[in-house]
Structures are given as structure tokens and as C-alpha cells.
Scaffold this motif. Structure first.
Motif, PDB file in Angstrom:
ATOM      1  N   MET A 224       0.844  -1.155   0.021  1.00  0.00           N
ATOM      2  CA  MET A 224      -0.051  -0.031   0.051  1.00  0.00           C
ATOM      3  C   MET A 224       0.971   1.320  -0.042  1.00  0.00           C
ATOM      4  N   ASP A 225       1.969   1.400   0.787  1.00  0.00           N
ATOM      5  CA  ASP A 225       2.818   2.233   0.831  1.00  0.00           C
ATOM      6  C   ASP A 225       3.240   2.589  -0.440  1.00  0.00           C
ATOM      7  N   GLN A 226       4.090   1.556  -1.271  1.00  0.00           N
ATOM      8  CA  GLN A 226       4.466   1.968  -2.639  1.00  0.00           C
ATOM      9  C   GLN A 226       3.497   2.459  -3.411  1.00  0.00           C
TER      10      GLN A 226
ATOM     11  N   LEU B 207      -7.190   2.369 -12.089  1.00  0.00           N
ATOM     12  CA  LEU B 207      -7.614   0.860 -11.978  1.00  0.00           C
ATOM     13  C   LEU B 207      -6.473  -0.076 -11.721  1.00  0.00           C
ATOM     14  N   ASN B 208      -5.418   0.376 -12.522  1.00  0.00           N
ATOM     15  CA  ASN B 208      -4.240  -0.544 -12.618  1.00  0.00           C
ATOM     16  C   ASN B 208      -3.574  -0.406 -11.434  1.00  0.00           C
ATOM     17  N   LYS B 209      -3.659   0.664 -10.626  1.00  0.00           N
ATOM     18  CA  LYS B 209      -2.935   0.902  -9.136  1.00  0.00           C
ATOM     19  C   LYS B 209      -3.885   0.077  -8.113  1.00  0.00           C
ATOM     20  N   LEU B 210      -5.161   0.303  -8.095  1.00  0.00           N
ATOM     21  CA  LEU B 210      -6.100  -0.254  -7.133  1.00  0.00           C
ATOM     22  C   LEU B 210      -6.057  -1.628  -7.235  1.00  0.00           C
ATOM     23  N   CYS B 211      -6.111  -2.218  -8.624  1.00  0.00           N
ATOM     24  CA  CYS B 211      -6.341  -3.854  -8.953  1.00  0.00           C
ATOM     25  C   CYS B 211      -4.952  -4.455  -8.285  1.00  0.00           C
ATOM     26  N   SER B 212      -3.996  -3.616  -8.486  1.00  0.00           N
ATOM     27  CA  SER B 212      -2.529  -4.163  -8.252  1.00  0.00           C
ATOM     28  C   SER B 212      -2.339  -4.401  -6.959  1.00  0.00           C
ATOM     29  N   LEU B 213      -3.229  -4.060  -6.103  1.00  0.00           N
ATOM     30  CA  LEU B 213      -2.914  -4.185  -4.457  1.00  0.00           C
ATOM     31  C   LEU B 213      -3.459  -5.467  -3.934  1.00  0.00           C
ATOM     32  N   PHE B 214      -3.985  -6.306  -4.561  1.00  0.00           N
ATOM     33  CA  PHE B 214      -4.833  -7.522  -4.235  1.00  0.00           C
ATOM     34  C   PHE B 214      -4.106  -8.661  -5.008  1.00  0.00           C
ATOM     35  N   PRO B 215      -3.678  -9.798  -4.028  1.00  0.00           N
ATOM     36  CA  PRO B 215      -3.108 -10.899  -4.373  1.00  0.00           C
ATOM     37  C   PRO B 215      -4.125 -11.853  -5.072  1.00  0.00           C
ATOM     38  N   VAL B 216      -5.348 -11.927  -4.788  1.00  0.00           N
ATOM     39  CA  VAL B 216      -6.218 -12.992  -5.237  1.00  0.00           C
ATOM     40  C   VAL B 216      -7.308 -12.391  -6.243  1.00  0.00           C
TER      41      VAL B 216
END
Length: 380
Positions: free
Chosen positions: A51-53, A186-195
Motif C-alpha cells: 500500500m505504501d508503494q 484501476l491499474n494501481k487499485l487492482c494491483s494491491l490484491f493478491p487474489v
């Protein structure tokens, strides 16, 4: 003297050969070690920024504020959650919405709800649209929304595609809505989730196989339901099932037969990447089956999943799209919804695939009134 010189030369030769072999062995071991390291990294490689990144990479003040507000929720994700792409493959009115929501209730799941809705009430098989569709799915499964303008325009005027993704929509609700559909956000929000979980009711398994072949993190749950129950729901509960592919049991059972054949192919090639699930088994023991599915995927039966089930199975909403009811009480309802001549027609088209999947056929109204429609599943 000559003999001593020969011995010396021979000894030198042995030393050189030995050193050469050692060097070759060392290089080979180094290559093998690098290869194994590379392969190991490739197997687990997943760009999952913290999240910090992500916060550091964001300049938009609204997005920064949303991420900061969401940070505590994001920390609920179990630290050992593996990177996964879970795809539910089924057809209309087969229980995929409930299964998709069960998966989506697990912390850290980013839910892609019906991304192929723009293709209407049609089934996509291998052919003209195959490359287009797999390209779309691969991109959104890997958080690459750039270049998907038509998909995002459709999602904007059909908000259900994003609303069902509760984690995304929670963040979207805290900033101007238009910003939720910008690819860079969306690219950034989506990339936070492992599954990532996705449900598809318009795409057949033969096409979905391409996604498994391209990415070992992709796992398929092949969800089937008694075709008589499917057709009863399509003809009695909803008013939008108008295409022949939706209303004709011949099309339904042809798709089920092809999917079952393709399931066996995928099971042979990728045994750990596909699971066959009958809706009836799922509905009759929702907690146990949910736990089994999550375990198969490498996840735990998290308290959030149990809370979702507790909440939804103690409600009883009659809307055909609702998942708030106890599915066990409705598994056999179709037998009271359609006439026996309709049942006979469906069985005519579906007899072979029904037998393979353990669904019993009825030869009379009295036999059907017994309500024993589901037998043993003998397919691995």
C-alpha cells in the motif's frame, strides 16, 4: 628420462582433464542453480506492491485520500495469501453468482464480475472472438486496464460490473466516479490484491484453457447444475432469456457436453488447476463445500467467508438475482415449477451429459415427485 617425461606429460594431461571436468561441472551446477532459481522466481513472481508503494506512486489527491482511508481494511489480508486467479466457468442460472460472492468474501480478493457482459446473451466458443476475449481477460486478470476503452465505457453505463467488486466500489465511492474508470487508477487499485476471482457464464472451457496454459496461477472452478433446474430458472424466474442459446435446452446440453469433455482434457494436462463442482453438492452443504474449495485453492476458511454465509443463508429474498437465501431449501424447487413434458424434452437433449454428471432421469410424473434427482458423481 624419456619415460619420466612421458609420465609427466600424462600426469599433466590428467590434471588438465580433471580441471576441465571440474569447471564444466561447476558451470553446469551454476546454470542449474540459476535455472532453478529463475524458475522458482517465475513460479512465485507476482507484482504485488505494498500500500505504501502505491501511495508513493500516486499524485492524484483524491486517490491518495482513498488509499489512506482503505489502508486498515487492506491489512486484513492474511500475510500468507498466495497469488491466485480463480475463474468460475458456468452458464446462466447455474448458481455462479453465489459461488462468486463466496470467493469474493475472502480478504484480498478483487472480484471481476461478468466481464463478458458486453457480448450479450451468447456463448463464446473457439473461433473469431477467441483471441479478443482471452486478451481482454488476461489484461484485467493482471491489472492492465490501459487500452480497454470500450470495456471501461461499457462498465461505466453498466455499473454492476464494478459494484459487485465490493472492495473496488468502496474505494470508488469515496472519490469522483469518473476517476474510478481511469485505466491508470484501476491499474494501481487492482494491483494491491493478491487474489482475483472472476465468474464467466458466456465462455466455454475450451477457450478458458488458454488462460491456464498462459499462467500457472489460474485455477478454474467448473460449476455445473442439473439442466432441468437451469431451464426451469431461465423460463420461470427471469424475463431476459430470449436468445436461442439461452432458451433452447439443446444448446445448453451441447455446451455442457463439450465443457465436460474439455474438463477431462484440462484435468489430464493441469490436474491441480481445475475443479468440477455440482451446484447441488455446493448448495446442500454450503459451509463444508466452501471450505473445501478454498482449501483446494490454497486459502483458509476465513472468518469473513463464514460471516458472509451466516448473513446470506439466514435471509430469504425471492428476487431471482438475490443470493440471500438458503440454497439447500431451493435445490429441488424446479420439480414443482415445470411440467413433465418439459422435463422429458430437456432429458432428451441432455441424457448423456446428465448420466455422466450423476443426474437421474425421470420416466414418469410419479417418479419425479419422489424428488431424488441427484446421484453420485463418478468423475474426478
Amino acid at each position: 628420462m624419456g619415460r619420466r617425461k612421458s609420465v609427466a606429460l600424462l600426469t599433466l594431461s590428467f590434471v588438465l582433464v580433471y580441471l576441465g571436468l571440474v569447471s564444466i561441472s561447476h558451470i553446469a551446477n551454476l546454470d542449474r542453480s540459476q535455472g532453478l532459481s529463475s524458475r522458482s522466481q517465475e513460479d512465485v513472481q507476482y507484482t504485488l506492491p505494498s500500500m505504501d508503494q502505491v501511495l508513493q506512486s500516486v499524485s492524484d489527491l483524491d486517490l491518495q485520500r482513498v488509499l489512506k482511508a482503505y489502508k486498515n481494511r487492506h491489512e486484513e489480508i492474511p500475510p500468507d495469501t498466495p497469488p491466485l486467479r480463480l475463474i468460475v466457468v458456468s452458464t446462466w442460472r447455474s448458481g455462479s453468482t453465489l459461488l462468486g460472492e463466496v470467493l469474493a468474501s475472502y480478504p484480498g480478493v478483487y472480484y471481476h464480475y461478468e466481464p463478458l457482459t458486453p457480448y450479450g446473451l451468447h456463448q463464446i466458443s473457439p473461433g473469431v472472438l477467441q483471441n479478443e476475449v482471452t486478451d481482454l481477460l488476461n489484461k484485467i486478470l493482471h491489472c492492465q486496464y490501459s487500452g480497454l476503452d470500450e470495456y471501461l465505457k461499457f462498465a461505466f453505463v453498466n455499473p454492476d460490473l464494478f459494484v459487485r467488486n465490493t472492495r473496488l466500489w468502496y474505494m470508488c465511492g469515496a472519490m469522483p466516479r469518473t476517476k474510478c474508470y481511469l485505466p491508470e487508477n484501476l491499474n494501481k487499485l487492482c494491483s494491491l490484491f493478491p487474489v482475483h476471482a472472476m465468474k464467466l457464464v458466456r465462455l466455454r472451457l475450451e477457450v478458458v484453457k488458454d488462460l491456464v496454459a498462459a499462467d500457472p496461477k489460474v485455477k478454474i472452478i467448473f460449476l455445473v447444475r442439473d439442466p432441468r433446474a437451469v431451464m426451469a430458472s431461465r423460463t420461470r424466474n427471469i424475463d431476459w432469456c430470449e436468445t436461442r442459446e439461452c432458451i433452447d435446452p439443446g444448446y445448453l446440453c451441447a455446451d455442457m457436453s463439450r465443457d465436460l469433455a474439455q474438463y477431462l482434457v484440462i484435468k489430464e494436462e493441469y490436474p491441480d488447476n481445475i475443479l468440477l463442482l455440482r451446484y447441488e453438492d455446493f448448495a446442500n452443504d454450503l459451509y463444508k463445500k466452501s471450505e473445501e474449495i478454498l482449501k483446494w485453492a490454497g486459502l483458509t476458511f476465513h472468518k469473513n467467508v463464514k460471516s458472509y454465509l451466516d448473513d446470506h443463508t439466514t435471509s430469504d429474498e425471492e428476487e431471482p438475482w438475490s443470493t440471500r437465501h438458503d440454497p439447500k431449501s431451493r435445490v429441488g424447487r424446479w420439480m414443482k415449477m415445470i411440467r413433465f413434458d418439459e422435463v422429458a424434452r430437456i432429458q432428451y437433449h441432455c441424457r448423456n451429459v446428465m448420466k455422466s454428471l450423476g443426474y437421474r432421469t425421470f420416466s414418469s410424473i410419479s417418479e419425479m415427485s419422489g424428488g431424488n434427482a441427484v446421484g453420485l458423481l463418478n468423475i474426478p
